[in-house]
Design a protein around this motif. Sequence first.
Motif, short mmCIF file in Angstrom:
data_model
loop_
_atom_site.label_atom_id
_atom_site.label_comp_id
_atom_site.label_asym_id
_atom_site.label_seq_id
_atom_site.Cartn_x
_atom_site.Cartn_y
_atom_site.Cartn_z
N ALA A 7 -32.70 -10.42 -4.47
CA ALA A 7 -33.33 -8.83 -4.45
C ALA A 7 -32.16 -7.92 -4.68
N GLY A 8 -30.86 -8.35 -3.99
CA GLY A 8 -29.95 -7.18 -4.03
C GLY A 8 -29.04 -7.31 -5.35
N GLU A 9 -29.09 -8.43 -6.17
CA GLU A 9 -28.26 -8.41 -7.37
C GLU A 9 -28.80 -8.62 -8.59
N ALA A 10 -30.11 -8.87 -8.54
CA ALA A 10 -30.83 -9.39 -9.80
C ALA A 10 -30.75 -7.93 -10.64
N TYR A 11 -30.89 -6.77 -10.27
CA TYR A 11 -30.79 -5.46 -11.10
C TYR A 11 -29.40 -5.31 -11.73
N GLN A 12 -28.40 -5.75 -11.23
CA GLN A 12 -27.00 -5.80 -11.97
C GLN A 12 -27.12 -6.95 -12.86
N SER A 13 -27.60 -8.18 -12.53
CA SER A 13 -27.50 -9.29 -13.64
C SER A 13 -28.16 -8.85 -14.75
N LEU A 14 -29.38 -8.02 -14.69
CA LEU A 14 -30.21 -7.47 -15.76
C LEU A 14 -29.34 -6.50 -16.52
N GLN A 15 -28.70 -5.65 -15.97
CA GLN A 15 -27.91 -4.75 -16.71
C GLN A 15 -26.86 -5.65 -17.44
N TYR A 16 -26.18 -6.62 -16.74
CA TYR A 16 -25.12 -7.37 -17.49
C TYR A 16 -25.61 -8.23 -18.69
N ILE A 17 -26.86 -8.70 -18.29
CA ILE A 17 -27.60 -9.62 -19.44
C ILE A 17 -27.66 -8.52 -20.72
N THR A 18 -28.16 -7.27 -20.33
CA THR A 18 -28.62 -6.18 -21.58
C THR A 18 -27.50 -5.46 -22.17
N ASP A 19 -26.41 -5.29 -21.30
CA ASP A 19 -25.27 -4.36 -21.81
C ASP A 19 -24.11 -5.28 -22.28
N GLN A 20 -23.80 -6.41 -21.71
CA GLN A 20 -22.44 -6.99 -21.95
C GLN A 20 -22.56 -8.40 -22.41
N THR A 21 -23.80 -9.09 -22.38
CA THR A 21 -23.57 -10.32 -22.86
C THR A 21 -23.72 -10.58 -24.38
N THR A 22 -23.18 -11.60 -24.81
CA THR A 22 -23.29 -11.44 -26.21
C THR A 22 -24.65 -12.05 -26.84
N PHE A 23 -25.40 -11.32 -27.61
CA PHE A 23 -26.94 -11.72 -27.75
C PHE A 23 -27.91 -11.49 -26.58
N GLY A 24 -27.41 -11.09 -25.60
CA GLY A 24 -28.31 -11.06 -24.21
C GLY A 24 -29.23 -10.03 -24.36
N ARG A 25 -28.89 -8.90 -25.06
CA ARG A 25 -30.05 -7.81 -25.38
C ARG A 25 -31.19 -8.51 -26.20
N ILE A 26 -30.81 -9.36 -27.12
CA ILE A 26 -31.55 -9.76 -28.19
C ILE A 26 -32.56 -10.70 -27.18
N VAL A 27 -32.07 -11.71 -26.65
CA VAL A 27 -32.96 -12.71 -26.04
C VAL A 27 -33.63 -12.11 -24.91
N ARG A 28 -33.56 -11.15 -24.23
CA ARG A 28 -34.31 -10.29 -23.39
C ARG A 28 -35.39 -9.75 -24.10
N GLY A 29 -35.05 -9.07 -25.28
CA GLY A 29 -36.07 -8.45 -25.95
C GLY A 29 -36.95 -9.51 -26.54
N MET A 30 -36.68 -10.57 -27.08
CA MET A 30 -37.50 -11.63 -27.52
C MET A 30 -38.28 -12.21 -26.44
N HIS A 31 -37.81 -12.27 -25.35
CA HIS A 31 -38.57 -12.75 -24.12
C HIS A 31 -39.72 -11.71 -23.78
N ASN A 32 -39.47 -10.47 -23.80
CA ASN A 32 -40.46 -9.52 -23.42
C ASN A 32 -41.43 -9.53 -24.46
N TRP A 33 -40.95 -9.40 -25.76
CA TRP A 33 -42.04 -9.09 -26.88
C TRP A 33 -42.57 -10.48 -27.39
N GLY A 34 -42.07 -11.53 -26.88
CA GLY A 34 -42.74 -12.85 -26.87
C GLY A 34 -43.84 -12.72 -25.80
N ALA A 35 -43.94 -12.26 -24.64
CA ALA A 35 -44.91 -12.26 -23.74
C ALA A 35 -46.05 -11.59 -24.14
#
Lengths: 473, 169
Positions: A66-94
Amino acid sequence: MESLRRAWLWFDDRTGLGSALGPSIKHPVPPNSASWFYVFGSATLFAFMLQVATGVTLAFMYVPSAGEAYQSLQYITDQTTFGRIVRGMHNWGASAMILLIGVHMVRVYLTAAYKFPREMHWISGVVLWALTVIMAFSGQVIRWDQTAVWSTIVASEQAGRIPLIGTWVAQFLIGGETIGGATLSRMFAYHVFIVPALLFLFIGLHLYLVIKNGISEFPKAGKPVDPKTYREEYENLVKKKGIPFWPDAAWRDMVFGFIVITTILLIALIIGPPALGPPPNPSNIDALPVPDWYFVFYFAFLALMPPQMETYLMVFGPLLVGALLFFLPFISNKGERSPLRRPWAVAIVALTIASISGLWAIGITSPWSPHFDAKPLTTQIIGAESGPIYRGGEYFNEKGCLYCHTISGHGGERGPNLTYIGDRLSTDEITWRIMNGGLNMPGFGGTLSNEELADLVVFLKSRTRENQELSSE
Amino acid sequence: MSEKTKTSEECSRRAFFTHISYTLGGLAAVMVGIPIVGSILAPIVNKPKPIWRPVGEVKNFTIGDTVIVSFIDSSPLPWAGVTSETAAWLRRSGEQEFICFSVNCAHLGCPVRWVAGARLFMCPCHGGVYYEDGSVAAGPPPRGLYNYPVRINNGQVEILTSPIPITTV
């Protein structure tokens, strides 16, 4: 090549997979089921496979705390390689899954494929639909931002309306009495362990049943289902005219599935994942938790239903819809299958689509909400720079009237538009309504001084067509 | 004759083993099920103790003003971070009197906002409106805003932490 072939022969000899699965893949299907109407089930399956792949990938980077998920989401979206695309696919796939399940259900209902002997196909499908909705909601929550936190509270409040056990269910959902450390961990467990396990189970059953009872033939008007003779007729049809599922029927599934997957990828690339809201802070009340698009119609329903009935509608409405869907094959499991001979089925589908789209359209603008960001009336609109009309206009801005009432294009939509109120109501009527309120209007009798009230009434009385035309010239 | 006896003996042996298998299987499931289900349901049963949380000195609040205050909730797990915070609307209604409202709309729990000019609480979600005493003014809420107990202790205003108010039937 030869060594590959020999390796496969060895593998097949020891496992028997080729001879076990081969007949299923190549089993004959009715020729008219090889149709573009029949591609939505497999497309849902492809979208699900994408959800599994992208979901597991996200789990490599996501921190379910609960305390750190938000930061990890920011990390996935902004910093990881392809993380933004994977998160995007998971969202639009839903989104794709919700949409495709809807289309698949409508197709199955309209062609009455749920009738004998495929009752269990439909029932397992209804369970899969319910599980997907739970996935969609829990997925929205573990996207752990401010909207997620407040959506969880809204969901718990709805659960709280269940008679007798409401509070327990609500506290089970949030993992205690408050939103906090336990909430996200529990939602994460539902979203990645419990519901997916059930999904795999029921997808297995759903597919097994398709093999066992065969794909339904496209219905012909005037050829009703008779449980006594149906199986024999179906077997004859398949034996005489059947075509192998792979590849004669399946190629359309592959083409449509490819289009679906490509579309999801393209949307993920172009639009990307939904933007994260502010951090998940239950003490930040500057929130308007609007759900993802596929729940917006229900959000509108919650606002628009009559308050006296809402507890019943909120709890028993979804239960009733679920039960009706679940028991549909027992309500009618024989007779006509063709939509041409089932006008009621067509009407039900049309009505459902119309009400959902209607609620959805209203839900996007949510006219019942006070618009806190409404632009204040300008002196030009007020039509005076001093005196009672000016003061009344300022009170209109200040006393919150503007959040619910529109004047000359400024303001909310909860109450009536007051642009020409002076033409409709007398001074006494306006005074009476401000003082006493009514329906969805609070009474302001206790909070306005006599002078404030008098100025407001003068201002409102000046809202006439004639005055507006004068000021616009 | 002897063959018949043998068959019935085998059958009873078989029945015995069947029963043993079911019983042991069921027993194992119940034994491990108790701690599993128990730990999942624990948060419903374990009620955290309400705690008085300070939200500021009395002298920092102006009489008549309604302000948002935040404090740590009653069950802050060590990893909850910012989610252990919660909020309430606090009004100093007299020299020594305070009144405190839940931020959760009694309709579906959305955070209500205090609109000072109108002296109303308004909910952004489904249009619930409350008068300054917390009673329903308009919209769908079936009851007024919930209140938190509030006290003054050594010059500090303290609020008794409470669960998220769940409106029940």
